[in-house]
Design a protein around this motif. Structure first.
Motif, PDB file in Angstrom:
ATOM      1  N   VAL A 129       0.848  -1.200   0.000  1.00 28.76           N
ATOM      2  CA  VAL A 129       0.000   0.000   0.000  1.00 28.76           C
ATOM      3  C   VAL A 129       0.881   1.247   0.000  1.00 28.76           C
ATOM      4  CG1 VAL A 129      -1.644   1.359   1.377  1.00 28.76           C
ATOM      5  CG2 VAL A 129      -2.039  -1.089   1.026  1.00 28.76           C
ATOM      6  N   GLU A 130       1.927   1.243   0.823  1.00 30.37           N
ATOM      7  CA  GLU A 130       2.836   2.402   0.877  1.00 30.37           C
ATOM      8  C   GLU A 130       3.521   2.660  -0.463  1.00 30.37           C
ATOM      9  OE1 GLU A 130       5.554   1.829   4.153  1.00 30.37           O
ATOM     10  OE2 GLU A 130       4.110   2.638   5.590  1.00 30.37           O
ATOM     11  N   ARG A 131       3.820   1.608  -1.201  1.00 29.38           N
ATOM     12  CA  ARG A 131       4.464   1.763  -2.511  1.00 29.38           C
ATOM     13  C   ARG A 131       3.469   2.072  -3.614  1.00 29.38           C
ATOM     14  NH1 ARG A 131       7.721  -3.177  -1.360  1.00 29.38           N
ATOM     15  NH2 ARG A 131       6.683  -4.168  -3.123  1.00 29.38           N
ATOM     16  N   GLY A 132       2.172   2.007  -3.323  1.00 24.24           N
ATOM     17  CA  GLY A 132       1.165   2.310  -4.322  1.00 24.24           C
ATOM     18  C   GLY A 132       0.792   1.133  -5.211  1.00 24.24           C
ATOM     19  N   THR A 133       1.227  -0.053  -4.840  1.00 21.26           N
ATOM     20  CA  THR A 133       0.904  -1.248  -5.618  1.00 21.26           C
ATOM     21  C   THR A 133      -0.499  -1.744  -5.294  1.00 21.26           C
ATOM     22  OG1 THR A 133       3.230  -1.839  -5.623  1.00 21.26           O
ATOM     23  CG2 THR A 133       1.675  -3.588  -6.185  1.00 21.26           C
ATOM     24  N   LEU A 134      -0.898  -1.603  -4.026  1.00 21.41           N
ATOM     25  CA  LEU A 134      -2.242  -1.981  -3.577  1.00 21.41           C
ATOM     26  C   LEU A 134      -2.976  -0.763  -3.076  1.00 21.41           C
ATOM     27  CD1 LEU A 134      -1.813  -5.217  -1.391  1.00 21.41           C
ATOM     28  CD2 LEU A 134      -2.736  -5.064  -3.682  1.00 21.41           C
ATOM     29  N   SER A 135      -4.283  -0.827  -3.179  1.00 20.71           N
ATOM     30  CA  SER A 135      -5.156   0.188  -2.595  1.00 20.71           C
ATOM     31  C   SER A 135      -5.981  -0.495  -1.512  1.00 20.71           C
ATOM     32  CB  SER A 135      -6.071   0.751  -3.680  1.00 20.71           C
ATOM     33  OG  SER A 135      -7.088   1.523  -3.107  1.00 20.71           O
ATOM     34  N   LEU A 136      -6.122   0.146  -0.367  1.00 17.98           N
ATOM     35  CA  LEU A 136      -6.940  -0.394   0.724  1.00 17.98           C
ATOM     36  C   LEU A 136      -7.933   0.682   1.136  1.00 17.98           C
ATOM     37  CD1 LEU A 136      -7.699  -2.444   2.875  1.00 17.98           C
ATOM     38  CD2 LEU A 136      -5.751  -1.681   4.221  1.00 17.98           C
ATOM     39  N   ARG A 137      -9.200   0.429   0.772  1.00 12.67           N
ATOM     40  CA  ARG A 137     -10.275   1.369   1.104  1.00 12.67           C
ATOM     41  C   ARG A 137     -11.500   0.583   1.518  1.00 12.67           C
ATOM     42  NH1 ARG A 137      -8.249   4.333  -3.455  1.00 12.67           N
ATOM     43  NH2 ARG A 137      -7.223   6.193  -2.682  1.00 12.67           N
ATOM     44  N   ALA A 138     -12.147   1.048   2.547  1.00 12.19           N
ATOM     45  CA  ALA A 138     -13.396   0.450   3.024  1.00 12.19           C
ATOM     46  C   ALA A 138     -13.253  -1.057   3.250  1.00 12.19           C
ATOM     47  CB  ALA A 138     -14.541   0.748   2.063  1.00 12.19           C
ATOM     48  N   GLY A 139     -12.088  -1.466   3.779  1.00 15.74           N
ATOM     49  CA  GLY A 139     -11.881  -2.872   4.095  1.00 15.74           C
ATOM     50  C   GLY A 139     -11.689  -3.773   2.889  1.00 15.74           C
ATOM     51  N   ARG A 140     -11.387  -3.168   1.730  1.00 18.19           N
ATOM     52  CA  ARG A 140     -11.187  -3.952   0.506  1.00 18.19           C
ATOM     53  C   ARG A 140      -9.815  -3.631  -0.083  1.00 18.19           C
ATOM     54  NH1 ARG A 140     -15.774  -6.537  -0.911  1.00 18.19           N
ATOM     55  NH2 ARG A 140     -15.053  -7.026  -2.993  1.00 18.19           N
ATOM     56  N   LEU A 141      -9.132  -4.676  -0.553  1.00 20.51           N
ATOM     57  CA  LEU A 141      -7.836  -4.526  -1.203  1.00 20.51           C
ATOM     58  C   LEU A 141      -7.999  -4.677  -2.703  1.00 20.51           C
ATOM     59  CD1 LEU A 141      -5.550  -6.667   1.094  1.00 20.51           C
ATOM     60  CD2 LEU A 141      -5.234  -4.252   0.565  1.00 20.51           C
ATOM     61  N   ARG A 142      -7.211  -3.882  -3.433  1.00 15.64           N
ATOM     62  CA  ARG A 142      -7.263  -3.946  -4.890  1.00 15.64           C
ATOM     63  C   ARG A 142      -5.880  -3.618  -5.426  1.00 15.64           C
ATOM     64  NH1 ARG A 142      -8.311  -0.035  -8.878  1.00 15.64           N
ATOM     65  NH2 ARG A 142      -8.656   1.511  -7.258  1.00 15.64           N
ATOM     66  N   THR A 143      -5.426  -4.393  -6.407  1.00 18.20           N
ATOM     67  CA  THR A 143      -4.150  -4.121  -7.058  1.00 18.20           C
ATOM     68  C   THR A 143      -4.329  -2.935  -7.995  1.00 18.20           C
ATOM     69  OG1 THR A 143      -3.611  -6.463  -6.967  1.00 18.20           O
ATOM     70  CG2 THR A 143      -2.320  -5.122  -8.466  1.00 18.20           C
ATOM     71  N   VAL A 144      -3.443  -1.929  -7.868  1.00 15.65           N
ATOM     72  CA  VAL A 144      -3.562  -0.727  -8.701  1.00 15.65           C
ATOM     73  C   VAL A 144      -2.326  -0.497  -9.568  1.00 15.65           C
ATOM     74  CG1 VAL A 144      -5.203   0.459  -7.211  1.00 15.65           C
ATOM     75  CG2 VAL A 144      -2.765   0.757  -6.802  1.00 15.65           C
ATOM     76  N   ASP A 145      -1.280  -1.271  -9.369  1.00 10.94           N
ATOM     77  CA  ASP A 145      -0.056  -1.101 -10.137  1.00 10.94           C
ATOM     78  C   ASP A 145       0.408  -2.478 -10.602  1.00 10.94           C
ATOM     79  OD1 ASP A 145       2.288  -0.185 -11.259  1.00 10.94           O
ATOM     80  OD2 ASP A 145       3.301   0.187  -9.361  1.00 10.94           O
ATOM     81  N   ALA A 146       0.978  -2.538 -11.763  1.00 11.11           N
ATOM     82  CA  ALA A 146       1.412  -3.810 -12.337  1.00 11.11           C
ATOM     83  C   ALA A 146       2.781  -4.245 -11.833  1.00 11.11           C
ATOM     84  CB  ALA A 146       1.425  -3.713 -13.852  1.00 11.11           C
ATOM     85  N   GLU A 147       3.270  -3.622 -10.774  1.00  8.09           N
ATOM     86  CA  GLU A 147       4.577  -3.979 -10.227  1.00  8.09           C
ATOM     87  C   GLU A 147       4.641  -5.482  -9.934  1.00  8.09           C
ATOM     88  OE1 GLU A 147       7.199  -3.467  -6.140  1.00  8.09           O
ATOM     89  OE2 GLU A 147       5.192  -2.654  -6.228  1.00  8.09           O
TER      90      GLU A 147
END
Length: 193
Positions: A40-58
């Motif tokens: 999350v700190e690197r911006g690879t994952l997003s954590l909002r409203a108790g849900r995780l989502r991959t946001v970067d193709a790293e």
């Protein structure tokens, strides 16, 4: 952060990384939390409203981080991701490696004296992120801390045990108030003449 540990038999140095230290500090749960926080700190994952989502193709170099990304290709509840990751080979391999190094006991997978000393040495170096040592309590209040501090933090099996206990209590109260076994059922032979 990587440190070296010498194994007793061969004398060869073994390198410990941040996730090895996370395991020594808080077991499997801390490893998973640390990987999610780092991504999350690197911006690879997003954590909002108790849900995780991959946001970067790293494609991170560490197998634990790759396992986290693989566990949530689409938006997924944090609890589901944790449950999926508990059975991944990458997490088991990390634990087995620490057992092999003599830093974690084989049976209960808790740090040995050597493991605690290695962790203390890493803490004194001051190079580990605070969340590796303290878990989510080291994070500032916000969506990441709230998202990771959900119901998945119960020890394995405790939730099931509590539900069973609650059901047993409900079943017991049904028997004592519902007319079973002679309690509150009325009846009788009516008495009188």
């Amino acid at each position: 952060m990587r440190t070296e540990v010498r194994t007793g038999e061969t004398g060869m140095a073994q390198v410990l990384d941040v996730y090895d230290h996370a395991y020594l500090a808080g077991g499997e749960q801390r490893v998973l939390e640390s990987a999610i926080i780092a991504l999350v700190e690197r911006g690879t994952l997003s954590l909002r409203a108790g849900r995780l989502r991959t946001v970067d193709a790293e494609r991170p170099p560490h197998p634990v981080e790759r396992a986290v990304i693989a566990a949530c290709p689409r938006s997924k509840r944090v609890e589901e991701v944790f449950e999926d990751l508990r059975h991944r080979e990458e997490i088991d391999a990390l634990a087995r490696r620490l057992v092999h190094l003599g830093l974690v006991g084989d049976w209960r997978r808790r740090p040995t004296r050597a493991g605690r000393l290695r962790l203390a040495a890493a803490v004194s170096e001051g190079t580990l992120p605070a969340y590796v040592l303290e878990g989510t309590t080291a994070l500032a209040p916000g969506p990441v801390r709230a998202g990771l501090s959900g119901p998945h933090t119960l020890p394995d099996g405790l939730g099931r045990t509590l539900r069973r206990m609650g059901k047993a209590l409900e079943d017991d109260s049904d028997h004592t108030s519902g007319g079973y076994g002679g309690y509150g059922g009325g009846g009788g032979d009516g008495g009188g003449d």
